[in-house]
Design an enzyme around this catalytic site. Structure first.
Site, PDB file in Angstrom:
ATOM      1  N   ALA A 104       8.785  -3.732   2.346  1.00 53.13           N
ATOM      2  CA  ALA A 104       8.708  -4.437   1.074  1.00 53.13           C
ATOM      3  C   ALA A 104       8.340  -3.416   0.018  1.00 53.13           C
ATOM      4  O   ALA A 104       7.971  -2.280   0.328  1.00 53.13           O
ATOM      5  CB  ALA A 104       7.674  -5.560   1.134  1.00 53.13           C
ATOM      6  N   MET A 105       8.437  -3.816  -1.259  1.00 53.15           N
ATOM      7  CA  MET A 105       8.162  -2.888  -2.354  1.00 53.15           C
ATOM      8  C   MET A 105       7.452  -3.605  -3.487  1.00 53.15           C
ATOM      9  O   MET A 105       7.891  -4.673  -3.935  1.00 53.15           O
ATOM     10  CB  MET A 105       9.461  -2.250  -2.853  1.00 53.15           C
ATOM     11  CG  MET A 105       9.270  -1.279  -4.009  1.00 53.15           C
ATOM     12  SD  MET A 105       8.195   0.111  -3.544  1.00 53.15           S
ATOM     13  CE  MET A 105       7.525   0.539  -5.151  1.00 53.15           C
ATOM     14  N   GLU A 106       6.378  -2.980  -3.973  1.00 54.04           N
ATOM     15  CA  GLU A 106       5.452  -3.573  -4.920  1.00 54.04           C
ATOM     16  C   GLU A 106       5.892  -3.475  -6.379  1.00 54.04           C
ATOM     17  O   GLU A 106       5.059  -3.284  -7.279  1.00 54.04           O
ATOM     18  CB  GLU A 106       4.069  -2.929  -4.771  1.00 54.04           C
ATOM     19  CG  GLU A 106       3.976  -1.440  -5.140  1.00 54.04           C
ATOM     20  CD  GLU A 106       4.205  -0.478  -3.990  1.00 54.04           C
ATOM     21  OE1 GLU A 106       3.782   0.677  -4.099  1.00 54.04           O
ATOM     22  OE2 GLU A 106       4.800  -0.897  -2.982  1.00 54.04           O
ATOM     23  N   ASN A 107       7.179  -3.617  -6.657  1.00 53.01           N
ATOM     24  CA  ASN A 107       7.625  -3.609  -8.043  1.00 53.01           C
ATOM     25  C   ASN A 107       6.824  -4.638  -8.849  1.00 53.01           C
ATOM     26  O   ASN A 107       6.710  -5.792  -8.440  1.00 53.01           O
ATOM     27  CB  ASN A 107       9.108  -3.966  -8.127  1.00 53.01           C
ATOM     28  CG  ASN A 107       9.947  -3.211  -7.129  1.00 53.01           C
ATOM     29  OD1 ASN A 107       9.986  -1.996  -7.102  1.00 53.01           O
ATOM     30  ND2 ASN A 107      10.627  -3.966  -6.265  1.00 53.01           N
ATOM     31  N   GLU A 151      -1.428   3.278  -0.695  1.00 53.33           N
ATOM     32  CA  GLU A 151      -1.015   2.557   0.506  1.00 53.33           C
ATOM     33  C   GLU A 151      -2.187   2.237   1.411  1.00 53.33           C
ATOM     34  O   GLU A 151      -2.218   1.169   2.046  1.00 53.33           O
ATOM     35  CB  GLU A 151       0.050   3.360   1.252  1.00 53.33           C
ATOM     36  CG  GLU A 151       1.330   3.568   0.456  1.00 53.33           C
ATOM     37  CD  GLU A 151       2.000   2.261   0.034  1.00 53.33           C
ATOM     38  OE1 GLU A 151       1.674   1.199   0.604  1.00 53.33           O
ATOM     39  OE2 GLU A 151       2.858   2.302  -0.862  1.00 53.33           O
ATOM     40  N   GLU A 180       1.647  -6.247  -0.650  1.00 55.83           N
ATOM     41  CA  GLU A 180       2.371  -5.980  -1.896  1.00 55.83           C
ATOM     42  C   GLU A 180       1.646  -6.557  -3.103  1.00 55.83           C
ATOM     43  O   GLU A 180       1.616  -5.937  -4.174  1.00 55.83           O
ATOM     44  CB  GLU A 180       3.794  -6.530  -1.802  1.00 55.83           C
ATOM     45  CG  GLU A 180       4.599  -5.993  -0.627  1.00 55.83           C
ATOM     46  CD  GLU A 180       4.572  -4.473  -0.518  1.00 55.83           C
ATOM     47  OE1 GLU A 180       4.582  -3.784  -1.560  1.00 55.83           O
ATOM     48  OE2 GLU A 180       4.546  -3.979   0.629  1.00 55.83           O
TER      49      GLU A 180
END
Length: 847
Positions: free
Chosen positions: A275-278, A333, A311
């Site tokens: 997943a990506m924390e945009n 992280e 996230e």
């Protein structure tokens, strides 16, 4: 090396991967026109730039895999040159630029690629059997430059205004809420999103495609929804429940409001990472967000909760406050890892999340026991260096160190320091030392000195405990290594807890050896199990611990087993002694401890080979059969982890103990599921693996069909990875071919091959397949998955296997993960040495 030294090295103009600092972006206006059918896009970016130091005639920013058509500065056309190797775009003006604000405008074209980075394609097949295309982004670490020219470094924070010109039947999502939608003709519409807060380029996100969304839910004034491919809305409720809980919990924990205007959680069919924390636009693999709670196992539900929490934690720690350069990504992280466990422990206390974190922490221990390990923080110069930071030392060791610090200081003092850090540096960039200083300021403890001893030094300590007379306990530290003869004088400041009949005493072991007075009776070193250490007791102390297992906490018992397995690999413990210790846990009922025990037996099976398998199977049966009987059948209202443990017991009996009754029961469970009967998810998942491990061609077809027709992402993946479990060379070869066929998505194929290489008897066959298809794999698979694909090569421990693997990588390096590859190869040698030494011991075991 100090933080200051790293900052100076990385800011040095001699580093070709760092941009000049005389120009700072303030705001980007990004206009993109994607064509999903042709997989191309055109765009214009207008950048407001502040020139801090006048007199320069060039501006240097990042661009890669883009065709630049035109560039202007303050409306005047300028010359430009794109250096593809360094991914740099240089704009040159006729006259030197004065200090102050200027405007840069660049027109460009690009490709919506299939490498799952930058602006890339994701696909799915709709209900009519038609392939549909989504255009989506993954900018971390240095791939925003593939979507539009930018100052693509984390400390160049700026505001982003995104406009997407798209087909009017598509959905578009970005970091901020949509504020305008204007028809542009020919069935297209320009969708404009509100300006973001100042943030780093790696957090920019935009997604366009034939998607659906849940209704917005209100989380104390913050709108939240899940975006997904059509037909999967029924799998969103659990993700929304977790997201709403965590959003509230984090605001309370940090004492700071959520920094964006909305939360979009997007489930994507293709995603290289988890997943990506945009900011405000968080992207996920489907199986990490979409789930049917009634059909999923507890670990599958927990995984969704973990990732959603991780996230969302980043929205503050990473997005609001960001590392200055990629050497600090570990803290982003690690802290998100720490916070995911804390939030999930609050969300579902019955999961005992800090206890099960022990199993994840073990992976970091294993890597950190190697001579090829690295410090948690180290110098990062290039994009490849940055990519190599995303490993178990960053996530699991980093998270474990923060947990150790929290337990040493106390939860309230730790939390106060974190909140102070975030408030002080909101919207800014920091170095690691800024966090330590903030916690030190609020706690009054020497936090920077303590944590520097852990962050800047590789490895971790073995705490040896021995009695000196009746009432004196001597604690000493030395670096733990699988190379037991290694001479290393590293010292740590070790927070250590010692429990005796008189209570628990917290110490700071900051020298080689200390002596404390203790009462007679059991003594537990690393009480609570939160220290990032291993413990070696002398014979007297170990006998006391073994005689009082029921007085140890769950995590302490877990650590006892985990430390013993590590001692086996380090040559400090014999295999028969380890087996005796494992067999003493006859009355154990805790899932984490059983996970450690069964994991140890799986490694012993591999070390012992076929010659020891019968004797080991008998011991596994002796332990697991009574456990399965105690657990009985699933019951309404039982603790969730009881069901997980029941599944573990069944799978272990069938696969490791070769118990025919368990095997037959597993097959009956799959038959029942095929008939449409309701089957407990934990038992069904266990049965899927067991039927594969003991099955043949008919069972293979059955599970392959389960992968192709599964109704949830979890069901599909269960069946897919079970195809790597068959004890049949032809079937494993077929699974390898499936992974490369294109039917399996490139986000999953490397991990399927990894599982094939881990196959107990046919791993060498799978390795040979991967070696022969090396170029194809590197061309097709995301770059960050290549080293993960070969991680299980460390389990190929026969002499000829070691030679083949080691010689292959001497000629086929993995530049983006060079350090991780060295660790895999060293761990293979460690495992092979252990097998050479201990196989005769295991072979001598009697049934």
């Amino acid at each position: 090396m100090t933080v200051g030294t790293i900052a100076r090295v990385n800011d040095d103009v001699a580093n070709p991967h760092r941009l000049p600092r005389h120009a700072l972006p303030i705001r980007y206006g990004v206009e993109l026109r994607p064509d999903l059918d042709s997989a191309t896009f055109s765009g214009t970016v207008t950048i407001e730039v502040d020139i801090a130091e006048g007199g320069h005639q060039s501006l240097v920013l990042n661009a890669a895999e883009l065709i630049i058509h035109d560039a202007t500065v303050d409306g005047v056309t300028c010359s430009f040159a794109l250096d593809e190797a360094l991914e740099r775009l240089t704009l040159t003006v006729e006259h030197p630029l004065a200090s102050g604000r200027h405007h840069v405008r660049i027109e460009f074209d690009g490709t919506i690629n299939d490498k799952l980075r930058g602006f890339y394609r994701s696909t799915y097949v709709d209900a009519t059997g038609t392939e549909r295309v989504i255009g989506t982004t993954q900018m971390q670490s240095t791939d925003c430059r593939r979507a539009f020219p930018s100052w693509d470094e984390p400390d160049f924070k700026a505001v982003f205004g995104i406009t997407l010109d798209i087909a009017d039947d598509l959905m578009a999502v970005s970091n901020s809420p949509e504020v305008q939608r204007v028809p542009t003709g020919a069935g297209r519409v320009a969708v404009t999103f509100a300006d973001t807060m100042p943030m780093s380029t790696y957090l920019v996100a935009f997604i366009v495609g034939p998607l659906e969304a849940t209704d917005w839910i209100d989380v104390d004034g913050i709108p939240m929804r899940i975006v997904h491919v059509p037909g999967k809305g029924h799998l969103t409720a659990f993700g929304l429940e977790v997201g709403a809980f965590c959003l509230r919990w984090f605001q309370d924990y940090y004492g700071i409001p959520y920094p964006a205007e909305k939360v979009d959680l997007l489930a994507l069919p293709d995603f290289a990472a988890g997943a990506m924390e945009n900011l405000g636009c968080i992207t996920f693999r489907e199986n990490l967000l979409l789930v049917d709670p009634g059909a999923a196992t507890q670990p599958e539900r927990q995984l969704v909760a973990d990732v959603v929490a991780h996230e969302l934690a980043h929205m503050w720690f990473g997005d609001l406050v960001t590392m200055r350069w990629w050497n600090g990504i570990w803290l982003n992280e690690a802290f998100a890892t720490f916070m995911e466990i804390a939030a999930c422990d609050a969300f579902r206390p019955e999961w005992g999340r800090w206890l099960t974190f022990g199993l994840e922490r073990t992976a970091a221990f294993e890597t950190d026991s190697l001579s090829s390990t690295r410090p948690v923080e180290f110098e990062v110069r290039s994009p490849q260096d940055a990519e190599g930071m995303f490993d178990v030392l960053t996530y699991q060791k980093g998270g474990a160190l923060l947990r150790m610090l929290e337990q040493h200081l106390g939860a309230d003092r730790f939390r106060a320091g974190v909140s102070h850090y975030l408030r002080t540096h909101a919207l800014g960039n920091t170095e690691t030392s800024d966090l330590w200083d903030a916690i030190e300021e609020t706690s009054g403890e020497p936090v920077r000195t303590l944590m520097d001893s852990w962050i800047w030094q590789p490895g971790y300590p073995l705490i040896s405990a021995r009695l000196d007379g009746g009432d004196s306990l001597v604690l000493s530290q030395q670096r733990f290594s699988f190379d037991g003869d290694a001479d290393d004088d590293t010292l740590w400041m070790v927070p250590i807890a010692v429990r005796t009949v008189a209570g628990t005493q917290r110490l700071l072991l900051d020298r080689r050896e200390i002596t404390i007075e203790v009462p007679r009776g059991p003594i537990i070193v690393n009480a609570g199990g939160d220290g990032f250490v291993r413990v070696a007791y002398d014979a007297e102390l170990l006998s006391r611990v073994a005689a009082s297992l029921d007085e140890l906490s769950v995590l302490e018992r877990y650590c006892l087993v985990d430390d013993a397995l590590a001692a086996l690999h380090a040559g400090r413990l014999s295999a028969d002694a380890l087996v005796d210790l494992l067999c003493s846990f006859t009355n154990e009922d805790s899932l984490p401890v059983w996970q450690a025990i069964t994991g140890a037996f799986r490694m012993l099976r591999r070390i012992g080979g076929d010659e020891a398998d019968h004797a080991l199977a008998a011991r596994v049966r002796h332990l697991m059969a009574p456990l399965r009987e105690r657990l009985g059948e699933p019951a309404d209202g039982e603790p969730e982890l009881t069901g997980t443990l029941r599944g573990l017991a069944l799978r272990t009996l069938a696969v490791s103990a070769h118990d025919q009754d368990a095997i037959d029961y597993c097959r009956s469970l799959l038959d029942a599921a095929d008939r449409g009967d309701t089957v407990d998810p934990e038992l069904l998942a266990a049965a899927t693996t067991a039927v594969a491990a003991t099955g043949g061609p008919d069972e293979y077809e059955r599970l392959l069909d389960g992968y192709r027709t599964g109704s949830t992402p979890q069901e599909q993946l269960r069946h897919l990875y079970a195809l790597a479990e068959f004890d049949d060379a032809d079937l494993i070869r077929r699974t390898c071919e499936l992974a490369m066929s294109g039917e399996v998505k490139t986000q999953n194929a490397p991990f399927l091959l990894r599982s094939c290489i881990a196959n107990l008897r046919h791993g060498a066959l799978a390795w040979d397949f991967v070696a022969r298809h090396w170029s194809t794999a590197n061309d097709r698979f995301p770059t960050n998955t290549i080293v993960r694909m070969v991680d299980s090569a460390k389990l190929l421990i026969e002499d000829n296997e070691v030679r083949l693997v080691q010689s292959f990588f001497a000629e086929h390096p993995i530049p983006q993960a060079a350090a991780t590859l060295r660790q895999i190869l060293e761990r293979q040698e460690v495992n092979a040495r252990c097998a050479s030494e201990q196989r005769p011991v295991l072979t001598a075991l009697t049934t």
